[in-house]
Design a protein around this motif. Structure first.
Motif, mmCIF file in Angstrom:
data_model
loop_
_atom_site.group_PDB
_atom_site.id
_atom_site.type_symbol
_atom_site.label_atom_id
_atom_site.label_comp_id
_atom_site.label_asym_id
_atom_site.label_seq_id
_atom_site.Cartn_x
_atom_site.Cartn_y
_atom_site.Cartn_z
ATOM 1 N N ASP A 288 39.806 26.024 37.486
ATOM 2 C CA ASP A 288 38.634 26.451 38.450
ATOM 3 C C ASP A 288 40.059 26.619 39.571
ATOM 4 O O ASP A 288 39.598 28.079 40.334
ATOM 5 C CB ASP A 288 38.647 25.348 38.519
ATOM 6 N N LEU A 291 41.393 30.460 39.417
ATOM 7 C CA LEU A 291 39.965 30.986 39.480
ATOM 8 C C LEU A 291 40.168 31.540 41.097
ATOM 9 O O LEU A 291 39.949 32.745 41.993
ATOM 10 C CB LEU A 291 38.886 30.957 39.117
ATOM 11 N N GLU A 292 40.391 30.312 42.374
ATOM 12 C CA GLU A 292 39.665 30.574 43.432
ATOM 13 C C GLU A 292 41.636 31.336 43.660
ATOM 14 O O GLU A 292 42.007 31.318 45.115
ATOM 15 C CB GLU A 292 40.169 29.215 43.912
ATOM 16 N N GLY A 293 42.557 31.343 43.334
ATOM 17 C CA GLY A 293 43.793 32.098 43.645
ATOM 18 C C GLY A 293 44.566 30.742 44.290
ATOM 19 O O GLY A 293 45.734 31.463 44.755
ATOM 20 N N ALA A 352 41.780 33.983 33.548
ATOM 21 C CA ALA A 352 41.286 33.435 34.660
ATOM 22 C C ALA A 352 41.345 34.834 35.405
ATOM 23 O O ALA A 352 40.022 36.013 36.345
ATOM 24 C CB ALA A 352 42.094 32.796 35.802
ATOM 25 N N LYS A 353 42.419 35.739 35.600
ATOM 26 C CA LYS A 353 42.787 37.124 35.686
ATOM 27 C C LYS A 353 41.160 37.836 35.202
ATOM 28 O O LYS A 353 40.933 39.163 35.852
ATOM 29 C CB LYS A 353 43.573 37.832 35.362
ATOM 30 N N ASN A 356 37.980 37.073 36.952
ATOM 31 C CA ASN A 356 37.827 37.633 38.207
ATOM 32 C C ASN A 356 36.987 38.809 38.075
ATOM 33 O O ASN A 356 36.783 39.849 38.956
ATOM 34 C CB ASN A 356 38.848 37.624 38.463
ATOM 35 N N ARG A 359 34.373 39.361 36.493
ATOM 36 C CA ARG A 359 33.349 39.108 37.720
ATOM 37 C C ARG A 359 32.848 39.965 39.120
ATOM 38 O O ARG A 359 32.074 40.644 39.704
ATOM 39 C CB ARG A 359 33.387 37.606 38.653
ATOM 40 N N ALA A 360 34.155 40.791 39.360
ATOM 41 C CA ALA A 360 34.190 41.690 39.592
ATOM 42 C C ALA A 360 33.239 42.926 39.713
ATOM 43 O O ALA A 360 32.617 44.074 40.030
ATOM 44 C CB ALA A 360 35.782 42.446 40.645
#
Length: 483
Positions: A288, A291-293, A352-353, A356, A359-360
């Motif tokens: 998590d 995912l939030e960077g 995670a990359k 993301n 999702r984008a």
């Protein structure tokens, strides 16, 4: 495939009727005579076997006595040179007498030597043997009487041993003949017993358990309320439940990766954290965070999660062993552990990359965030907007007006315009939760109502609309028809 009848060769029938005799001989008389002969031979053979077994048993006892006497005489051979040989021999005989309880000869089986008196005791047998030895010595008159006595006794022992050997051979032959024939005496009852498990009587006052209850495949099913029985939740845990991070795991994940002293103290105070579930929970935190960077915190969580995994995998003393190795400079365990941390973090980072990016892409193609829009579902109907009157005496209208006044200015303008598109435009700018709550207030205030659409059939546009509705209704009825 040929049939092998050789197993019936050993079958001995005393009343075999399949026999040929001389014409002058009565067949029945011959069969009876043959039967008597077979039975008599069988009885004699068995009696002889019992006799030989008994004689061997008696001879075994006698051989033990003779061997003991010889051993005693040999022990006192040196004394016989300085003392009277007769006295030394008498002393040896007394020493070899043995236990008086074993002096009696075994009892004879029924029918064995029935016409002969009971054999004498072993002491009398030994006395008779010594008398024979003395008579032989008196006749021979040897120079060394003591040595000659031992030789005579050894000769008697050898004779008894030879007799035992002959008895053994003869006994083996008789038993072989006896076992080579299958007779009616060879038939034995195998399993001649039965066992039934009976119910235990119940104690006084104890309720009797009803065993006639039918076991159901679906015990939760109800004939009166089948829907409720289907909706009964299962009490078994679901293996696919989302992994939850415990409060202790949260605290442990906050410890810096380089602070092994604090990590060791935390594990010592909270040993229950050494479980696979806690490790997975911290890895979820790492995912998590990535995912939030939050790269640093994600890498720290991976380090702490693998630290727990290594301590658990090293066995009973895994905690002490891990921290001892990881804090020793230049230890090979450091390289292995840090490499595992880097590889695990890299996999989480890559995944995670990808998520993301996905999702984008989905957000761009969908044109933004999820929205709530109002549309009439049934054909031939439309949503009408009704504004509650401002100065009404009705309590219901007053409450509806009060709810309307609570709307934002933008929403009130959209409702007052009477255009559903403008209302949807305002709803599209709101969050889904807020929009759902606002639609609920629309229902309470009676702002929206579903009415039948009035179509003017005299115009070309109206006729086109009617035709579309008819085609739509026909397609729906066709879809509902199972045929």
């Amino acid at each position: 495939m040929p049939v092998d009848y050789s197993k019936w060769d050993a079958l001995e029938l005393s009343d075999d009727s399949d026999i040929e005799v001389h014409p002058n001989v009565d067949k029945r008389s011959f069969i009876r005579a043959k039967q008597n002969q077979i039975h008599m031979e069988r009885q004699q053979r068995r009696h002889q076997i019992e006799t030989l077994k008994y004689e061997r048993q008696v001879n075994d006892g006698l051989m033990n006595r003779i061997s003991s006497l010889l051993a005693a005489l040999k022990r006192h051979a040196a004394d016989a040179e300085t003392r009277n040989p007769g006295e030394v021999a008498f002393q040896a005989v007394m020493e070899s007498a043995g236990n008086p309880a074993d002096d009696k000869v075994p009892e004879r089986p029924p029918g064995v030597h029935a016409n002969v008196e009971q054999p004498p005791s072993y002491t009398k047998m030994m006395a008779s043997l010594l008398d024979q030895v003395n008579k032989a010595l008196d006749e021979k008159k040897p120079e060394n009487r003591y040595t000659a006595m031992m030789e005579e006794i050894e000769d008697h022992l050898r004779k008894v041993q030879e007799l035992q050997s002959d008895l053994l051979k003869k006994l083996a032959e008789l038993e072989k003949v006896e076992s080579s024939k299958i007779t009616s005496d060879s038939i034995h009852t195998g399993f001649d017993s039965s066992h039934i498990t009976k119910s235990q009587p119940s104690a006084p006052g104890e309720k009797k358990v009803d065993d006639s209850k039918v076991e159901l495949l679906n015990p939760n099913f109800s004939l009166t309320k089948p829907d409720e029985s289907k909706a009964t939740p299962s009490s078994e845990p679901d293996d696919d439940d989302e992994v939850q991070t415990s409060p202790d795991a949260h605290k442990f994940a906050q410890i810096k990766a380089s602070d092994y002293r604090q990590s060791h103290a935390f594990i010592t105070a909270h040993p229950h954290i050494l479980t696979e579930k806690e490790t997975d929970g911290i890895l979820v935190l790492a995912f998590d965070a990535q995912l939030e960077g939050k790269d640093d915190f994600a890498q720290q969580c991976v380090h702490q999660a693998l630290l727990l995994q290594y301590c658990r995998a090293l066995g009973r003393d895994g905690v002490a062993m891990f921290f001892k190795r990881i804090t020793t400079k230049g230890h090979q365990a450091q390289e292995v552990f840090y490499k595992d941390v880097r590889d695990t973090y890299q996999r989480i980072k890559n995944r995670a990359k990808e998520i993301n990016a996905q999702r984008a892409a989905e957000g761009g193609s969908a044109g933004g965030v999820e929205q709530i829009q109002l549309h009439a579902v049934e054909p031939g109907t439309e949503i009408k907007i009704r504004i509650p009157p401002e100065n009404s005496e009705d309590e219901g209208e007053k409450n509806a007006r009060k709810i309307f006044e609570g709307f934002s200015d933008e929403m009130k303008k959209a409702l007052e315009s009477g255009s559903l598109d403008k209302v949807n435009e305002v709803l599209g700018k709101m969050k889904v939760e807020d929009a759902e709550e606002l639609v609920g207030l629309f229902g309470e205030a009676g702002v929206l109502s579903l009415e039948e659409q009035i179509i003017d059939g005299t115009t070309e546009e109206g006729q086109k609309k009617i035709k579309e509705l008819e085609e739509q209704a026909a397609s729906e009825s066709y879809a509902d028809d199972p045929e």
